[in-house]
Design a protein around this motif. Sequence first.
Motif, PDB file in Angstrom:
ATOM      1  N   LEU A 121       0.827  -1.211   0.000  1.00 55.70           N
ATOM      2  CA  LEU A 121       0.000   0.000   0.000  1.00 55.70           C
ATOM      3  C   LEU A 121       0.864   1.265   0.000  1.00 55.70           C
ATOM      4  O   LEU A 121       0.563   2.235  -0.694  1.00 55.70           O
ATOM      5  CB  LEU A 121      -0.959  -0.009   1.193  1.00 55.70           C
ATOM      6  CG  LEU A 121      -2.088  -1.038   1.095  1.00 55.70           C
ATOM      7  CD1 LEU A 121      -2.793  -1.185   2.438  1.00 55.70           C
ATOM      8  CD2 LEU A 121      -3.070  -0.667   0.003  1.00 55.70           C
ATOM      9  N   LEU A 165       2.314   1.649  -3.466  1.00 59.16           N
ATOM     10  CA  LEU A 165       1.287   2.190  -4.356  1.00 59.16           C
ATOM     11  C   LEU A 165       1.133   3.698  -4.144  1.00 59.16           C
ATOM     12  O   LEU A 165       1.063   4.462  -5.103  1.00 59.16           O
ATOM     13  CB  LEU A 165      -0.055   1.480  -4.123  1.00 59.16           C
ATOM     14  CG  LEU A 165      -1.235   2.035  -4.917  1.00 59.16           C
ATOM     15  CD1 LEU A 165      -1.064   1.764  -6.406  1.00 59.16           C
ATOM     16  CD2 LEU A 165      -2.539   1.446  -4.411  1.00 59.16           C
ATOM     17  N   GLY A 191      -4.034   7.060  -6.381  1.00 57.37           N
ATOM     18  CA  GLY A 191      -3.810   5.716  -5.842  1.00 57.37           C
ATOM     19  C   GLY A 191      -5.091   5.060  -5.366  1.00 57.37           C
ATOM     20  O   GLY A 191      -5.334   3.872  -5.616  1.00 57.37           O
ATOM     21  N   LEU A 240      -6.688   1.747  -6.923  1.00 56.12           N
ATOM     22  CA  LEU A 240      -6.969   0.607  -6.056  1.00 56.12           C
ATOM     23  C   LEU A 240      -8.437   0.208  -6.144  1.00 56.12           C
ATOM     24  O   LEU A 240      -8.768  -0.973  -6.221  1.00 56.12           O
ATOM     25  CB  LEU A 240      -6.578   0.925  -4.614  1.00 56.12           C
ATOM     26  CG  LEU A 240      -6.711  -0.208  -3.609  1.00 56.12           C
ATOM     27  CD1 LEU A 240      -5.897  -1.427  -4.033  1.00 56.12           C
ATOM     28  CD2 LEU A 240      -6.264   0.259  -2.235  1.00 56.12           C
ATOM     29  N   CYS A 297      -7.261  -7.396  -8.029  1.00 56.85           N
ATOM     30  CA  CYS A 297      -6.701  -7.515  -6.688  1.00 56.85           C
ATOM     31  C   CYS A 297      -7.851  -7.867  -5.756  1.00 56.85           C
ATOM     32  O   CYS A 297      -8.918  -7.260  -5.839  1.00 56.85           O
ATOM     33  CB  CYS A 297      -6.064  -6.182  -6.302  1.00 56.85           C
ATOM     34  SG  CYS A 297      -5.452  -6.116  -4.617  1.00 56.85           S
ATOM     35  N   GLU A 329      -9.736  -8.147  -2.066  1.00 62.61           N
ATOM     36  CA  GLU A 329      -9.763  -7.397  -0.812  1.00 62.61           C
ATOM     37  C   GLU A 329      -8.900  -8.094   0.235  1.00 62.61           C
ATOM     38  O   GLU A 329      -8.205  -7.454   1.012  1.00 62.61           O
ATOM     39  CB  GLU A 329     -11.202  -7.283  -0.320  1.00 62.61           C
ATOM     40  CG  GLU A 329     -11.337  -6.502   0.960  1.00 62.61           C
ATOM     41  CD  GLU A 329     -12.768  -6.455   1.460  1.00 62.61           C
ATOM     42  OE1 GLU A 329     -12.943  -6.215   2.662  1.00 62.61           O
ATOM     43  OE2 GLU A 329     -13.698  -6.663   0.671  1.00 62.61           O
ATOM     44  N   LEU A 358      -5.105  -7.314   0.684  1.00 63.48           N
ATOM     45  CA  LEU A 358      -4.640  -6.090   1.338  1.00 63.48           C
ATOM     46  C   LEU A 358      -5.324  -5.825   2.670  1.00 63.48           C
ATOM     47  O   LEU A 358      -5.068  -4.795   3.301  1.00 63.48           O
ATOM     48  CB  LEU A 358      -4.867  -4.893   0.413  1.00 63.48           C
ATOM     49  CG  LEU A 358      -4.114  -4.943  -0.910  1.00 63.48           C
ATOM     50  CD1 LEU A 358      -4.574  -3.839  -1.827  1.00 63.48           C
ATOM     51  CD2 LEU A 358      -2.615  -4.865  -0.687  1.00 63.48           C
TER      52      LEU A 358
END
Length: 153
Positions: free
Chosen positions: A35, A38, A59, A63, A72, A74, A77
């Motif tokens: 994170l 990113l 970002g 995301l 990606c 959930e 992250l």
Amino acid sequence: MTRHARPTQPSHHNSSSPRALGKRLCLTLLQTAALCLLAWLTQQLAVWMRLPFPGSVLGMLLLLLALKLKLCSERALALGAAWLIGDLMLFFIPSVIGVLKYDALFQQYGASLIVSLITGSMVVIAATALVVERLFRFEQRRNQRLSQQPQSH
């Protein structure tokens, strides 16, 4: 009492074992690093592209798009995001302590304080916008002058 809520992940073994805790810590660190990377990359991209908004907004949009398009998950992250969100409270603790310690003062002057805080915030936002706008115009004029000057080699 836990410091903040953590996302639950199914586990086939005892989650309090040293190995499970180590794995959870590593996942949290990796996700937090992802994170942060990113955030840094999108900030660099926003500066490079001269976007009118900060890289953090870019970002978050990227995301959100990655999550919506299932690029990606959930879960990939969740631990890192929960840790970052949980630590945001550290910034608000001094304010909460002040409110608790001076409760009588807030009861007596609460409305005046709220009006003062809102007015002060609006003045700061307006002043910041004015300064940013002036700096932006100054930089534009400077760049125009530099681009019009003959370059000597």
